[in-house]
Design an enzyme around this catalytic site. Structure first.
Site, PDB file in Angstrom:
ATOM      1  CB  SER A   1      -0.882   0.005   1.239  1.00  0.00           C
ATOM      2  OG  SER A   1      -1.556   1.240   1.316  1.00  0.00           O
ATOM      3  NE  ARG A   2       3.331   1.286  -5.480  1.00  0.00           N
ATOM      4  CZ  ARG A   2       2.446   0.665  -6.215  1.00  0.00           C
ATOM      5  NH1 ARG A   2       1.266   1.211  -6.421  1.00  0.00           N
ATOM      6  NH2 ARG A   2       2.711  -0.494  -6.760  1.00  0.00           N
ATOM      7  CB  VAL A   3      -1.592   6.153  -0.251  1.00  0.00           C
ATOM      8  CG1 VAL A   3      -2.164   7.425   0.326  1.00  0.00           C
ATOM      9  CG2 VAL A   3      -1.224   6.360  -1.709  1.00  0.00           C
TER      10      VAL A   3
END
Ligand SMILES: Nc1ncnc2c1ncn2[C@@H]1O[C@H](COP(=O)(O)OP(=O)(O)O)[C@@H](O)[C@H]1O
Ligand SMILES: [Mg+2]
Length: 507
Positions: free
Chosen positions: A365-367
């Protein structure tokens, strides 16, 4: 006589103005020349515009998508059984739209507003275009609030934020729908409205999801928008856009919204079907050239709006079904590059009974990490590390006959961690309960337990921490950083719960 006629005309004009339709258009009609596969070819309608709705005699609707000099291609949104060549059709002057509003909550409908549940018929106050531009960069705010799924493996290691787009990807029957539905169920009491958009699934599968939502009291804050596998490809294609328009209505009123697209593989196939019927040139895997764009323009609409724009958010969980675990196929790679991360579900883990079958190593999950509660972040860091270490060792140790003490300890600890990350479906957990049990397993409190007893003990730890430390639980679910002494408190209650269970087991 003449006066009467004049009066009538004036009244008709007044009414037209009052209805907000001051522009009178001459009625334009065309004729069907060919119909098949959910597409109608039509001659006539010279001033029709792209994406304008076309009305057929029995109130069926279609959308003009191919405008050629002497013929237009219309994708049908309704059943075409009664339509045939020679039938007259009418341009509506309306851009393709869908109903929006509070009255949709708790209902199962299709993109045109047709009611699919047994409830009372719906009257719509407002329609909005199904295709709308995504919010401008200046109107967007950073993602700051977590979107809690209630699933330990996700919330701890792949955290999602409100306004994020997180792909759920995996082969068939790996638990993709279950993860998304659990995330919806977990929004109970959290002031997040949910849209479940079903595309191309069998009716029975959708009915099962609706039942689950209803039995958990979740349907009341949901809209279920359906295009089943029996609906024409046109309806299957427009449904995600329409569902997004419904979601945007709530978001623009300052609400937080979660939308699930189940699934976009079938959406892409509907578009391929349409494109081939319209004789557009096929490209890779026979998809048309703009297949990337149909998904990027959809998912660009998910965002967290700036407080000047009401501060609402739209979180998107698109689902993609892979074949034989091939995430490098065309549609999966497109979606992976469009979204802010993916939850990868593995059939191998599924068959080992490690449910939910989330492969943490292939998920990211990049955020959402920035939105995770500090207390969660503390336990998650240790968890990822020890779990990765364990997986590696476990693979190697399979070939070793004798293991040294340290290795054995790491493996035994890892097994407990893996056991704790298991979770039955439809049992989402509060963040504080997750944090407490993960802290306990990280601290090694469960290392001496039999694997079979882990889940019972886990329940006890959760119950005791929630009931004995209510204020601390509130602090865990906030932006506050826990003090060492508070972590101690949690561990004390947790080890009491463990020794209670020891006694329970011995007795
Ligand atoms: N965490 C879980 N625990 C137990 N069973 C699960 C879990 N997740 C999914 N299942 C079961 O696995 C099956 C497939 O799940 P589903 O979500 O329909 O898969 P998909 O959408 O990937 O095809 C269903 O029968 C479901 O009940
Ligand atoms: Mg499914």
């Amino acid at each position: 006589m003449l006066q009467e006629l004049l009066d009538d005309t004036v009244t008709a004009l007044r009414n037209a103005v009052a209805r907000g339709a001051p522009e009178l258009r001459p009625r334009e009609t065309g004729t069907i020349t060919h119909i098949g596969g959910g597409i109608a070819r039509i001659r006539g309608l010279p001033s029709i515009t792209s994406e304008e709705m076309v009305a057929f005699p029995e109130k069926q609707l279609g959308i003009a998508i191919n405008l050629e000099p002497d013929e237009i291609g219309v994708m049908l949104l309704h059943d075409s059984a009664t339509l045939s060549a020679g039938i007259e059709v009418r341009a509506t002057g309306r851009e393709a739209d869908t109903p929006v509003g509070e009255e949709l909550l708790g209902r199962v409908i299709d993109a045109t507003g047709r009611v699919l549940d047994q409830g009372k018929s719906l009257r719509f106050n407002e329609h909005r275009p199904i295709e709308r531009p995504a919010p401008e960069i200046m109107d967007r705010a950073p993602v700051t609030v977590p979107l809690e799924t209630g699933i330990k493996a996700v919330d701890a290691m792949i955290p999602i934020g409100r306004g994020q787009r997180e792909l759920i990807v995996g082969d068939r029957q790996t638990g993709k729908t279950s993860v998304a539905v659990d995330a919806i169920i977990n929004q109970h009491g959290k002031d997040v409205l949910c849209i479940y958009c079903a595309v191309g699934q069998r009716g029975t599968a959708v009915a099962r999801v609706v039942d689950t939502l209803r039995s958990h009291g979740a349907l009341a804050y949901c809209v279920v928008v359906v295009a089943s596998d029996e609906d024409p490809p046109g309806l299957r294609f427009v449904t995600p856009y329409a569902a997004t328009t419904m979601a945007e209505y709530f978001m623009e009123n300052g609400r937080d919204v979660l939308i699930v697209y189940d699934d976009l593989t079938r959406h892409a196939r509907a578009y391929r079907e349409l494109s081939l019927l319209l004789r557009r040139p096929p490209g890779r895997e026979a998809y048309p050239g703009d297949i990337f764009y149909i998904h990027s323009r959809l998912l660009e609409r998910a965002t967290h709006l700036h407080s000047d724009r009401g501060g609402g958010s739209l979180t998107a969980l698109p689902i993609i079904e892979t074949q034989a675990q091939d995430i490098s196929a065309y549609i999966p790679t497109n979606l992976i590059s469009i979204t802010d991360g993916q939850i990868y579900l593995s059939p191998v883990l599924f068959h080992k009974g490690l449910l939910p079958a989330i492969d943490v190593g292939k998920s990211v999950s990049r955020v959402g990490g920035k939105t995770q509660y500090p207390a969660f972040r503390t336990v998650a860091g240790d968890l990822r590390l020890s779990y990765a270490q364990f997986e590696e060792l476990e693979t190697f140790s399979r070939f070793a006959t004798r293991l040294d003490e340290d290795t054995r300890a790491i493996i035994e600890h890892g097994r407990r961690v893996r056991e704790v990350l298991k979770q039955p479906e439809q049992r989402p957990l509060r963040a504080a309960a997750q944090i407490a049990v993960l802290r306990a397993v990280n601290a090694g409190l469960l290392d001496n337990l039999d694997i079979d007893n882990v889940s019972d003990v886990e329940d006890r730890i959760q119950q005791r921490v929630l009931s004995e430390l209510p204020e601390l639980c509130m602090r865990m679910e906030s932006s506050q950083v826990l003090q060492d002494r508070e972590w101690e408190q949690i561990l004390t209650v947790a080890s009491d719960a463990v020794s209670d269970s020891y006694q329970g087991i011995k007795r």
